[in-house]
Write a protein that holds these residues in place. Structure first.
Motif, PDB file in Angstrom:
ATOM      1  N   GLY A 496      33.393  89.223 -36.404  1.00 16.32           N
ATOM      2  CA  GLY A 496      33.269  90.566 -36.945  1.00 16.32           C
ATOM      3  C   GLY A 496      31.866  90.803 -37.460  1.00 16.32           C
ATOM      4  N   ASN A 497      31.774  91.188 -38.736  1.00 19.97           N
ATOM      5  CA  ASN A 497      30.455  91.436 -39.322  1.00 19.97           C
ATOM      6  C   ASN A 497      29.897  90.200 -40.026  1.00 19.97           C
ATOM      7  OD1 ASN A 497      32.182  91.280 -41.452  1.00 19.97           O
ATOM      8  ND2 ASN A 497      31.400  93.084 -42.528  1.00 19.97           N
ATOM      9  N   GLY A 498      30.471  89.054 -39.697  1.00 22.91           N
ATOM     10  CA  GLY A 498      30.015  87.839 -40.352  1.00 22.91           C
ATOM     11  C   GLY A 498      30.173  86.618 -39.476  1.00 22.91           C
ATOM     12  N   TRP A 499      30.536  85.503 -40.112  1.00 20.22           N
ATOM     13  CA  TRP A 499      30.596  84.223 -39.417  1.00 20.22           C
ATOM     14  C   TRP A 499      31.841  83.463 -39.840  1.00 20.22           C
ATOM     15  CZ3 TRP A 499      26.760  82.918 -35.926  1.00 20.22           C
ATOM     16  CH2 TRP A 499      25.616  83.735 -35.931  1.00 20.22           C
ATOM     17  N   ARG A 500      32.333  82.660 -38.900  1.00 24.91           N
ATOM     18  CA  ARG A 500      33.441  81.752 -39.169  1.00 24.91           C
ATOM     19  C   ARG A 500      32.893  80.332 -39.150  1.00 24.91           C
ATOM     20  NH1 ARG A 500      39.264  80.928 -35.999  1.00 24.91           N
ATOM     21  NH2 ARG A 500      39.401  78.669 -36.399  1.00 24.91           N
ATOM     22  N   ILE A 501      33.170  79.587 -40.231  1.00 24.65           N
ATOM     23  CA  ILE A 501      32.681  78.213 -40.375  1.00 24.65           C
ATOM     24  C   ILE A 501      33.849  77.249 -40.181  1.00 24.65           C
ATOM     25  CG2 ILE A 501      31.431  76.593 -41.837  1.00 24.65           C
ATOM     26  CD1 ILE A 501      29.815  79.082 -41.239  1.00 24.65           C
ATOM     27  N   ASP A 502      33.660  76.263 -39.282  1.00 26.59           N
ATOM     28  CA  ASP A 502      34.666  75.229 -39.045  1.00 26.59           C
ATOM     29  C   ASP A 502      33.968  73.879 -38.972  1.00 26.59           C
ATOM     30  OD1 ASP A 502      37.377  76.687 -38.281  1.00 26.59           O
ATOM     31  OD2 ASP A 502      35.763  77.794 -37.271  1.00 26.59           O
ATOM     32  N   GLY A 503      34.475  72.910 -39.712  1.00 23.57           N
ATOM     33  CA  GLY A 503      33.904  71.571 -39.651  1.00 23.57           C
ATOM     34  C   GLY A 503      34.058  70.848 -40.979  1.00 23.57           C
ATOM     35  N   GLN A 504      33.236  69.819 -41.155  1.00 26.26           N
ATOM     36  CA  GLN A 504      33.291  69.061 -42.397  1.00 26.26           C
ATOM     37  C   GLN A 504      31.925  68.502 -42.727  1.00 26.26           C
ATOM     38  OE1 GLN A 504      35.364  65.161 -42.177  1.00 26.26           O
ATOM     39  NE2 GLN A 504      35.811  65.684 -40.055  1.00 26.26           N
ATOM     40  N   LYS A 505      31.702  68.313 -44.028  1.00 31.79           N
ATOM     41  CA  LYS A 505      30.456  67.748 -44.526  1.00 31.79           C
ATOM     42  C   LYS A 505      30.773  66.555 -45.420  1.00 31.79           C
ATOM     43  CE  LYS A 505      27.536  70.688 -42.695  1.00 31.79           C
ATOM     44  NZ  LYS A 505      26.420  70.276 -41.795  1.00 31.79           N
ATOM     45  N   MET A 506      29.907  65.575 -45.339  1.00 37.91           N
ATOM     46  CA  MET A 506      30.074  64.353 -46.134  1.00 37.91           C
ATOM     47  C   MET A 506      29.032  64.348 -47.257  1.00 37.91           C
ATOM     48  SD  MET A 506      31.994  61.691 -46.323  1.00 37.91           S
ATOM     49  CE  MET A 506      32.023  60.166 -47.252  1.00 37.91           C
ATOM     50  N   PHE A 507      29.342  63.705 -48.359  1.00 44.16           N
ATOM     51  CA  PHE A 507      28.430  63.556 -49.489  1.00 44.16           C
ATOM     52  C   PHE A 507      28.012  64.907 -50.070  1.00 44.16           C
ATOM     53  CE2 PHE A 507      27.481  59.791 -46.725  1.00 44.16           C
ATOM     54  CZ  PHE A 507      28.200  58.877 -47.472  1.00 44.16           C
ATOM     55  N   THR A 508      28.982  65.796 -50.217  1.00 37.45           N
ATOM     56  CA  THR A 508      28.713  67.086 -50.854  1.00 37.45           C
ATOM     57  C   THR A 508      28.864  66.898 -52.360  1.00 37.45           C
ATOM     58  OG1 THR A 508      29.808  68.049 -48.913  1.00 37.45           O
ATOM     59  CG2 THR A 508      29.154  69.556 -50.654  1.00 37.45           C
ATOM     60  N   SER A 509      27.914  66.206 -52.954  1.00 40.15           N
ATOM     61  CA  SER A 509      28.006  65.885 -54.381  1.00 40.15           C
ATOM     62  C   SER A 509      27.970  67.166 -55.204  1.00 40.15           C
ATOM     63  CB  SER A 509      26.863  64.963 -54.796  1.00 40.15           C
ATOM     64  OG  SER A 509      26.959  63.736 -54.115  1.00 40.15           O
ATOM     65  N   GLY A 510      28.835  67.202 -56.224  1.00 36.08           N
ATOM     66  CA  GLY A 510      28.898  68.353 -57.105  1.00 36.08           C
ATOM     67  C   GLY A 510      29.792  69.468 -56.631  1.00 36.08           C
ATOM     68  N   ALA A 511      30.363  69.332 -55.438  1.00 35.84           N
ATOM     69  CA  ALA A 511      31.212  70.409 -54.922  1.00 35.84           C
ATOM     70  C   ALA A 511      32.397  70.683 -55.833  1.00 35.84           C
ATOM     71  CB  ALA A 511      31.688  70.059 -53.514  1.00 35.84           C
ATOM     72  N   GLU A 512      32.823  69.659 -56.602  1.00 36.83           N
ATOM     73  CA  GLU A 512      33.996  69.844 -57.466  1.00 36.83           C
ATOM     74  C   GLU A 512      33.736  70.847 -58.588  1.00 36.83           C
ATOM     75  OE1 GLU A 512      31.783  66.321 -59.322  1.00 36.83           O
ATOM     76  OE2 GLU A 512      32.117  67.183 -57.330  1.00 36.83           O
ATOM     77  N   ILE A 513      32.442  71.075 -58.926  1.00 38.53           N
ATOM     78  CA  ILE A 513      32.129  72.059 -59.964  1.00 38.53           C
ATOM     79  C   ILE A 513      31.238  73.182 -59.444  1.00 38.53           C
ATOM     80  CG2 ILE A 513      32.329  70.329 -61.796  1.00 38.53           C
ATOM     81  CD1 ILE A 513      29.222  70.466 -61.977  1.00 38.53           C
ATOM     82  N   ALA A 514      30.755  73.047 -58.203  1.00 36.14           N
ATOM     83  CA  ALA A 514      29.782  74.010 -57.676  1.00 36.14           C
ATOM     84  C   ALA A 514      30.460  75.288 -57.208  1.00 36.14           C
ATOM     85  CB  ALA A 514      28.984  73.382 -56.542  1.00 36.14           C
ATOM     86  N   ASP A 515      29.665  76.346 -57.192  1.00 33.34           N
ATOM     87  CA  ASP A 515      30.129  77.654 -56.722  1.00 33.34           C
ATOM     88  C   ASP A 515      29.686  77.923 -55.287  1.00 33.34           C
ATOM     89  OD1 ASP A 515      31.080  79.110 -59.441  1.00 33.34           O
ATOM     90  OD2 ASP A 515      29.310  77.848 -59.819  1.00 33.34           O
ATOM     91  N   TYR A 516      28.556  77.328 -54.891  1.00 29.23           N
ATOM     92  CA  TYR A 516      28.011  77.573 -53.556  1.00 29.23           C
ATOM     93  C   TYR A 516      27.533  76.256 -52.949  1.00 29.23           C
ATOM     94  CZ  TYR A 516      27.694  82.330 -55.440  1.00 29.23           C
ATOM     95  OH  TYR A 516      27.979  83.537 -56.020  1.00 29.23           O
ATOM     96  N   VAL A 517      27.558  76.222 -51.617  1.00 25.42           N
ATOM     97  CA  VAL A 517      27.000  75.092 -50.898  1.00 25.42           C
ATOM     98  C   VAL A 517      25.994  75.610 -49.875  1.00 25.42           C
ATOM     99  CG1 VAL A 517      28.869  75.060 -49.180  1.00 25.42           C
ATOM    100  CG2 VAL A 517      27.500  72.998 -49.568  1.00 25.42           C
ATOM    101  N   LEU A 518      24.853  74.956 -49.823  1.00 27.84           N
ATOM    102  CA  LEU A 518      23.852  75.244 -48.796  1.00 27.84           C
ATOM    103  C   LEU A 518      24.256  74.458 -47.562  1.00 27.84           C
ATOM    104  CD1 LEU A 518      21.047  76.486 -48.042  1.00 27.84           C
ATOM    105  CD2 LEU A 518      20.024  74.370 -48.912  1.00 27.84           C
ATOM    106  N   LEU A 519      24.662  75.142 -46.498  1.00 27.35           N
ATOM    107  CA  LEU A 519      25.337  74.493 -45.375  1.00 27.35           C
ATOM    108  C   LEU A 519      24.591  74.736 -44.066  1.00 27.35           C
ATOM    109  CD1 LEU A 519      29.080  74.137 -44.777  1.00 27.35           C
ATOM    110  CD2 LEU A 519      27.763  75.237 -42.969  1.00 27.35           C
TER     111      LEU A 519
END
Length: 735
Positions: A496-519
């Motif tokens: 549509g007017n954006g993107w669909r993200i599918d997959g996985q990332k390893m060692f995403t430290s801080g994700a448990e408290i983070a609001d955004y991820v640079l992907l």
């Protein structure tokens, strides 16, 4: 901060470089063998004023500063100049300072090149017969005997010469069996002599820095031409990576010499120990560099037709005039933790400056005041070297005070602080033992949003990060790619007017408290590996995001993050579609410049505290010379890491060519952090085994924390490849 010598110093360096290139070629060096002395070269150096450089102007000399002379010595080391240059420069100054008719006259004769004098490095009262550098050709030797300084004129019978490892003009002089003249006595004369020996150490260290760098560059040049098994040997990491390590070591030693001279000029405590450590480091580095260079040449390096063997024997021969170079570590230990404090030379006004500046100190003071006012004992008890130490309240307060991201421009809540101020502030965070994980990662992601983000992204996400209301994490690595982030297979497809993200990332430290991820995601599977990638900001509270914790032996949580049909608007894309390489390069440049020196310094302070508070064998550990030696070695690594980091900062501020200086700082500091934390863990055992409170517990934590530092932000192997390619011009070592 300024690491570029001035115009006068540049002229000195260029003048001697040109002269020595012509008059100290390896052909001339070989012709001077076996005596190791070239009279024509000596006369030319005298004509250029080399031996008058450190004679005070009031005594008829040039009155130059010590850094000016190190520039000459670097070139002399690089060109294997034949003759006791450092010894003659030091002797001429010492004679002029001691004064008296005979001493002054001899100083002027040395300056003119008509006489040669050298210095005996050990007390003649305890070592009446000594091996003396330049003793084979010297007309006079200055020696100390107790509280007296003597001028010894060796007779043919009073000196013995013969073949030696480096074919140097050294001789064993009977300092008590030759014509002797008293030229000084008492504390003042002894202090001048001690200062001369310390000056000799610094000049010798500078020569070894030049020798080491030249040997490495010779090896790199050979590795860029020599083929084996169908390709250039420089493409093999077994060849390139040791050379990368050594060029960083050599440059670090050079800058440590400069920094030590600056510290002497400013009267900083510990400068005397750093004299010893600089020579210890460069004696070790020059020998390793020359031997590794010879190994690069293979069997050809062993033949007399190739020049590299000259560097091997000279690298060993120069520092060993003082004796076993390992004794310099013991000496540094006594100076750091004991009561040995020799007189130091007057070094002049340094033409370089490692100071972070008043603005940096003022901003660091403001952060220090903030922490003192806001960090309660309860908060400090929760501090941790991970995202677990994050406190949302303190984070927001720092943002409100515009101290969370001081390098950001004012419109985004910062102070437009330069890298020097950022470094000073980082030291304050370390002193207060407050976790910077969430702040540092959010800082990096915020910079990327400012540079590549849409107006909508800046208004929505960046504004929250700037206000301290949101934190960020990184989504680069994947289970199947590790440090090869450009092998990402996480998919981003138009939706549509954006993107669909599918997959996985390893060692995403801080994700448990983070609001955004640079992907980083692949948007074109048909394009070449590096061209089909695009960078996005992904809200971690979006539907389809799952976070699974992964615990490490550092007592730290990292994460696997899963993305299942996660939809984000196109405004959350960073840069052009397929332009992920450019965005990624900007983010890695920020991450690669990180250094662990401040944490290492904290580790050393805690180790020193442990050794002062702990008794072994009936005495405080710090009083044990063997313990002091080990602590001194850590201090050397910290000093080298600091100046390498200073080079990276200064290069960035001055917008000079950056030859992987950030990766060099990160690689060196992380490797030494691992080695030193392990050694200090051993030193503090068995107390360091327990995860209790106090200094031993901190050493335990640092040992576990250090293991990751050579991995995240790019492994040391990746950084070594970057250094080899950018600093040494070696062929690409990565497919």
């Amino acid at each position: 901060m300024n690491l570029q010598p001035g115009e006068d110093q540049t002229m000195i360096a260029e003048t001697f470089a040109k002269f020595l290139q012509e008059h100290s070629s390896t052909l001339r060096v070989r012709a001077a063998l076996p005596s190791g002395f070239d009279p024509e070269l000596w006369a030319g150096l005298a004509e250029l004023g080399a031996f008058a450089m450190r004679i005070p102007a009031d005594n008829g000399g040039l009155g130059l500063g010590l850094i000016d002379v190190t520039l000459l010595m670097e070139e002399a080391g690089r060109r294997l100049a034949s003759g006791p240059i450092a010894e003659a420069i030091v002797a001429a100054r010492l004679l002029a300072l001691l004064g008296g008719g005979e001493a002054n006259a001899l100083a002027q004769q040395i300056a003119a090149g008509s006489r040669i004098a050298t210095i005996a490095l050990h007390d003649a009262g305890t070592q009446p017969a000594q091996w003396v550098a330049g003793g084979a050709v010297a007309d006079a030797v200055i020696a100390r005997e107790g509280d007296r300084v003597l001028l010894v004129r060796p007779s043919p019978e009073g000196r013995s010469t013969g073949p030696n490892l480096a074919s140097a003009p050294l001789a064993r002089i009977a300092l008590d069996g030759n014509e002797r003249t008293l030229i000084g006595s008492g504390p003042d004369a002894v202090a001048l002599f001690e200062a001369a020996v310390e000056e000799w150490k610094l000049l010798t260290a500078a020569a070894l820095a030049g020798l080491a760098r030249e040997a490495i560059q010779m090896a790199a040049g050979y590795a860029s031409e020599r083929k084996a098994f169908g390709q250039l040997i420089g493409t093999y990491q077994a060849i390139s990576h040791p050379l990368a390590d050594l060029i960083v070591d050599a440059d670090g030693g050079k800058y440590m010499v400069w920094k030590t001279i600056c510290d002497i000029a400013e009267g900083k405590p510990g400068a005397d120990a750093h004299v010893s450590l600089a020579l210890w480091w460069l004696a070790r580095t020059a020998s390793k560099a020359a031997e590794r260079a010879l190994h690069t040449y293979g069997g050809y390096g062993l033949t007399l037709e190739y020049d590299i063997h000259l560097y091997v024997v000279r690298a060993r021969g120069i520092p060993l005039m003082l004796g076993d170079s390992d004794q310099l570590l013991w000496e540094a230990g006594r100076r750091l933790y004991g009561d040995e404090h020799p007189a130091l030379p007057e070094v002049g006004t340094p033409c370089v400056d490692f100071d972070l500046g008043e603005k940096a100190r003022a901003l660091a003071g403001e952060v220090d005041a903030f922490f003192r006012a806001n960090l309660t004992p309860e908060l400090k008890a929760r501090a941790h070297y991970s995202y677990a130490g994050h406190d949302a309240g303190i984070h927001r307060k720092l943002a409100e005070a515009r101290l969370l991201f001081p390098a950001w421009p004012p419109e985004h809540g910062g102070r437009s602080a330069d890298p020097y101020a950022v470094a000073a502030i980082a030291a304050v965070w370390e002193e207060h033992e407050w976790s910077a994980h969430a702040a540092s990662t959010s800082n990096m992601v915020g910079f990327i949003m400012q540079r590549f983000g849409s107006d909508e992204l800046k208004a929505e996400a960046l504004a929250r990060v700037a206000a301290g209301e949101a934190v960020c994490s990184l989504g680069f690595s994947e289970p199947g790619s590790g440090s090869d982030v450009f092998a990402a297979v996480t998919r981003a497809t138009p939706d549509g007017n954006g993107w669909r993200i599918d997959g996985q990332k390893m060692f995403t430290s801080g994700a448990e408290i983070a609001d955004y991820v640079l992907l980083l995601a692949r948007t074109d599977f048909d394009a070449p590996k590096h061209k089909g990638l695009t960078m996005f900001i992904v809200p971690l509270n979006a539907k389809g995001v799952e976070i699974q914790p992964v615990h490490t032996f550092q007592d730290e949580q990292t994460n696997i993050t899963y993305y299942d049909a996660v939809h984000i608007p196109d405004s959350y894309r960073l840069g052009e579609v397929g332009g992920g390489l450019r965005v990624m390069a900007a983010s890695l440049e920020l991450e690669h410049g990180f250094s662990f020196v401040k944490t290492q310094a904290h580790l050393l302070r805690e180790a020193e505290r442990f050794c002062r508070e702990t008794e072994r064998n009936g005495q405080s550990m710090i009083a044990d010379p063997a313990v002091a030696r080990r602590l001194a070695r850590v201090a050397a690594h910290i000093a080298i890491g600091h100046v390498i980091s200073c080079r990276a900062m200064w290069t960035a501020v001055e917008k000079r060519p950056n030859l992987a200086y950030g990766p060099a700082a990160k690689m060196f500091s992380s490797e030494k952090f691992v080695a030193d934390s392990g050694d200090l863990l051993d030193l503090a055992a068995p107390e360091s085994l327990a995860a209790s409170d106090g200094a031993a517990a901190f050493i335990n934590q640092c040992y576990r924390h250090a293991q990751a530092t050579t991995i995240y932000g790019g492994t040391s192997e990746v950084h070594r490849s970057m250094i080899a390619e950018r600093q040494l011009g070696l062929p690409r070592t990565r497919a």
